[in-house]
Write an enzyme that holds these catalytic residues in place. Structure first.
Site, mmCIF file in Angstrom:
data_model
loop_
_atom_site.group_PDB
_atom_site.id
_atom_site.type_symbol
_atom_site.label_atom_id
_atom_site.label_comp_id
_atom_site.label_asym_id
_atom_site.label_seq_id
_atom_site.Cartn_x
_atom_site.Cartn_y
_atom_site.Cartn_z
ATOM 1 C CB SER A 11 -0.882 0.008 1.258
ATOM 2 O OG SER A 11 -1.410 1.318 1.452
ATOM 3 C CG HIS A 36 -3.482 -2.180 -1.682
ATOM 4 N ND1 HIS A 36 -4.440 -3.125 -1.962
ATOM 5 C CD2 HIS A 36 -3.967 -1.433 -0.658
ATOM 6 C CE1 HIS A 36 -5.466 -2.967 -1.131
ATOM 7 N NE2 HIS A 36 -5.201 -1.957 -0.338
ATOM 8 C CG ASP A 38 -5.137 1.512 1.021
ATOM 9 O OD1 ASP A 38 -4.040 1.290 1.566
ATOM 10 O OD2 ASP A 38 -5.988 0.623 0.823
ATOM 11 C CG MET A 40 -9.267 5.627 2.330
ATOM 12 S SD MET A 40 -8.377 5.818 3.884
ATOM 13 C CE MET A 40 -7.272 4.392 3.819
ATOM 14 C CG HIS A 69 -8.933 -1.243 -0.480
ATOM 15 N ND1 HIS A 69 -8.329 -1.396 0.741
ATOM 16 C CD2 HIS A 69 -10.254 -1.455 -0.267
ATOM 17 C CE1 HIS A 69 -9.248 -1.673 1.657
ATOM 18 N NE2 HIS A 69 -10.418 -1.710 1.066
ATOM 19 C CG MET A 71 -11.491 1.416 1.933
ATOM 20 S SD MET A 71 -10.005 1.654 2.924
ATOM 21 C CE MET A 71 -8.818 1.952 1.606
ATOM 22 C CG MET A 140 -10.940 -4.920 4.981
ATOM 23 S SD MET A 140 -9.489 -4.240 4.167
ATOM 24 C CE MET A 140 -8.927 -3.049 5.391
ATOM 25 N N GLY A 145 -9.490 2.524 6.920
ATOM 26 C CA GLY A 145 -9.420 3.978 7.088
ATOM 27 C C GLY A 145 -8.022 4.489 7.359
ATOM 28 C CG PHE A 146 -6.798 5.890 9.862
ATOM 29 C CD1 PHE A 146 -8.107 5.666 10.300
ATOM 30 C CD2 PHE A 146 -6.419 7.185 9.508
ATOM 31 C CE1 PHE A 146 -9.011 6.715 10.406
ATOM 32 C CE2 PHE A 146 -7.317 8.236 9.618
ATOM 33 C CZ PHE A 146 -8.614 8.008 10.066
ATOM 34 N N GLY A 147 -3.568 3.363 7.913
ATOM 35 C CA GLY A 147 -2.493 2.386 7.987
ATOM 36 C C GLY A 147 -1.948 2.320 9.400
ATOM 37 N N GLY A 148 -1.031 1.385 9.624
ATOM 38 C CA GLY A 148 -0.334 1.317 10.905
ATOM 39 C C GLY A 148 -1.114 0.734 12.061
ATOM 40 C CG ASP A 178 -5.560 -4.031 3.033
ATOM 41 O OD1 ASP A 178 -6.306 -3.316 2.327
ATOM 42 O OD2 ASP A 178 -4.524 -3.603 3.567
ATOM 43 N N GLY A 179 -3.989 -5.221 6.178
ATOM 44 C CA GLY A 179 -4.044 -4.525 7.465
ATOM 45 C C GLY A 179 -3.196 -5.203 8.520
ATOM 46 N N GLY A 180 -2.090 -4.540 8.878
ATOM 47 C CA GLY A 180 -1.229 -5.050 9.940
ATOM 48 C C GLY A 180 -0.368 -6.221 9.546
ATOM 49 C CB SER A 201 3.198 0.178 8.695
ATOM 50 O OG SER A 201 2.004 0.902 8.696
#
Ligand code: DX5
Ligand code: ZN
Length: 226
Positions: A11, A36, A38, A40, A69, A71, A140, A145-148, A178-180, A201
């Site tokens: 991302s 990727h 993102d 939004m 992606h 959103m 997900m 809504g947010f990275g990290g 997707d995510g973490g 991240s």
């Protein structure tokens, strides 16, 4: 455990947007399989990010596929613009499409790959009637809504459930997470059945750079597809 069939889709949300062209070139050079994006709208999720013109400006500088992606609420009006910008895959949220079956068919009619995204609270059964329309299912592993954010290990049973649905469908559908995702979380997600991994991240914060981060995440994955 080396898993060469695990695709890594970084991302670019954490990127320095004043140098985005160089960044996607460095990601490609570092071994990224896709980019990727993102997207939004500030309504479906609190954040507001990347328009089609930004993606269009980066399209000529790399060869690898672009996945958007989305959103966004009711993406139908926006989808053609992200296709024209050069996206090869369009991922829409099950929760954000009133007429999901029609929206996924619309993406296919535009000549690109349709994908559907499930938020953490959304059951896998909500997409059982569109399995014939998608090339990809994104589970997900954070709230969008947010990275990290921290990886939600509680999503692993749902990843396995989606993997079973894909197997029963008999279709060649990618299972993306997707995510973490990072070297310490990717094994759980891939062992559950994911074969495409989004990482923001973990890629951008690696002090040894993209060419270290991307292979490290891929190699920490577990192949479950023969
Ligand atoms: C969150 C986005 C994710 C996120 C991934 O809404 O969909 O793609 O940017 O970032 P990390 O890998 O940092 O969780
Ligand atoms: Zn994403």
């Amino acid at each position: 455990m080396s898993a060469p069939d695990i695709q890594i889709s970084p991302s670019v949300l954490p990127a320095d947007f004043s140098r985005l062209g160089e960044t996607v070139q460095a990601l490609e050079a570092g071994g990224a399989d896709r980019i990727h994006w993102d997207v939004m709208d500030g309504v479906f999720v609190p954040n507001l990010t990347i328009g089609p013109d930004v993606i269009h400006s980066c399209r000529p500088v790399v060869e690898i596929p672009f996945e958007a992606h989305l959103m966004v609420i009711e993406a139908d009006e926006l989808i053609p613009r992200y296709v024209e910008a050069g996206c090869d895959m369009i991922l829409v949220h099950q929760e954000a499409c009133t007429h999901l079956h029609r929206t996924l068919s619309h993406i296919r009619d535009l000549g690109v790959s349709p994908g559907v995204v499930l938020n953490p609270a959304t059951p896998a059964t909500t997409i059982e009637h569109v399995m014939d329309l998608v090339d990809q299912i994104l589970v997900m592993t954070v709230n969008p809504g947010f990275g990290g954010q921290a990886y939600l290990q509680s999503m692993e049973p749902k990843i396995s459930q989606v993997a079973e649905m894909i197997s029963v469908s008999g279709r060649d559908i990618d299972l993306e997470v997707d995510g973490g995702l990072a070297v310490d979380t990717v094994a759980g997600a891939t062992a559950a059945g994911a074969n495409v991994v989004v990482a923001g991240s973990a890629v951008f914060k690696d002090p040894e750079g993209f060419a270290h981060a991307i292979p490290a995440i891929r190699d920490a994955g577990v192949s479950t597809r023969s």
